[in-house]
Design a protein around this motif. Sequence first.
Motif, short mmCIF file in Angstrom:
data_model
loop_
_atom_site.label_atom_id
_atom_site.label_comp_id
_atom_site.label_asym_id
_atom_site.label_seq_id
_atom_site.Cartn_x
_atom_site.Cartn_y
_atom_site.Cartn_z
N VAL A 1 50.82 -42.10 -38.08
CA VAL A 1 50.90 -41.17 -36.96
C VAL A 1 49.55 -41.22 -36.25
O VAL A 1 48.55 -41.61 -36.84
CB VAL A 1 51.18 -39.73 -37.44
N PRO A 2 49.54 -40.83 -34.96
CA PRO A 2 48.26 -40.88 -34.25
C PRO A 2 47.21 -40.02 -34.94
O PRO A 2 47.49 -38.90 -35.37
CB PRO A 2 48.63 -40.31 -32.87
N LEU A 3 46.01 -40.57 -35.04
CA LEU A 3 44.92 -39.83 -35.67
C LEU A 3 44.30 -38.89 -34.64
O LEU A 3 43.87 -39.33 -33.58
CB LEU A 3 43.86 -40.82 -36.20
N VAL A 4 44.28 -37.62 -34.97
CA VAL A 4 43.68 -36.62 -34.09
C VAL A 4 42.22 -36.44 -34.49
O VAL A 4 41.93 -36.11 -35.64
CB VAL A 4 44.43 -35.27 -34.20
N ILE A 5 41.31 -36.70 -33.55
CA ILE A 5 39.89 -36.57 -33.84
C ILE A 5 39.41 -35.20 -33.37
O ILE A 5 39.57 -34.84 -32.21
CB ILE A 5 39.07 -37.66 -33.11
N PRO B 1 42.73 -45.68 -44.24
CA PRO B 1 44.09 -45.20 -44.35
C PRO B 1 45.04 -46.04 -43.50
O PRO B 1 44.65 -46.55 -42.46
CB PRO B 1 44.02 -43.78 -43.79
N GLN B 2 46.26 -46.20 -43.94
CA GLN B 2 47.28 -46.88 -43.16
C GLN B 2 47.93 -45.82 -42.26
O GLN B 2 48.87 -45.14 -42.65
CB GLN B 2 48.32 -47.52 -44.08
N THR B 3 47.39 -45.67 -41.08
CA THR B 3 47.82 -44.60 -40.21
C THR B 3 49.22 -44.86 -39.68
O THR B 3 49.48 -45.91 -39.11
CB THR B 3 46.85 -44.46 -39.04
#
Lengths: 60, 222
Positions: free
Chosen positions: A14-18, A10-12
Amino acid sequence: MADGTAPQRPQTTVPLVIMDGVADGYCDPGTGVCVLPGAATPSPPNLGGRADEPVAPPKH
Amino acid sequence: MQSTGVPAATQLIIDVWADVLCPWCYLGEQRLDTAIASSPHAAHIDLQVHSFQLDPDAPAAAVPTLEYLAGKYGVSQQQARDMEEEMARQAAAEGLPYVVDRPAGNTLDLLRLVHLGAEHEVAWKYQRAMQSEVFGGNADAFEHTTLVRLGEGLGIPGEQIREVLAGDRYADRVRADQDQAVRLGARGVPFTVLGSRLGIPGAVSVEQYTNAINQAWEQING
């Protein structure tokens, strides 16, 4: 539902929340070791006994 | 990327990194399928498959799984069987076949074929079909004849499958997928990313997948 792959996704933007620690089980991407859940499973060396515990690499 | 044909703003893209031979991917994919099928947003979800080869050093020729696991984990074959029987119980709870005495082998060719499947918009189905053969205990699950049969059953021309198997096409994409997962912080496989916002390492329950879908949908479209 579409069904395909997109290697560049994915072209993130927004910050990715794990969401760590919620899995019933997983396979460790570094070692390939698959972690089994719960106390019902006898845990062989280096396999780990709980799904949310870090896994040490197997000794060969 | 395939599109459902609806405006992008009303879509949710779910990216899944997985390996064919990964037991938790097998279970997690089933649970995710269930969650998507029951979602009111199902028609607006794009499911994208990415490769993650867990053991590039696995033997090219398939070997018995217990032998493979015993060597990989440094345990006895009885201990490996105990582990596998626990996984079989987990799979049974999902209604999935899980044969302990099944083949294990290198999945690079299978993952390359999943990328071929993507060109025919059947990547997810192809991967799931391969897993059904592997975990269902087909001793020939890694054989080219099996992979061709499965692909043809999904509409992929057999000649294209044989061409991929004869070369190294898509190997770069398998590696690129894996690198991307690491960059994103995957600490467990399957690794699921919803709407490029929410990452889930490992297999979670149907309810948790459902909640994650709803949460990501609200963030994007709410």
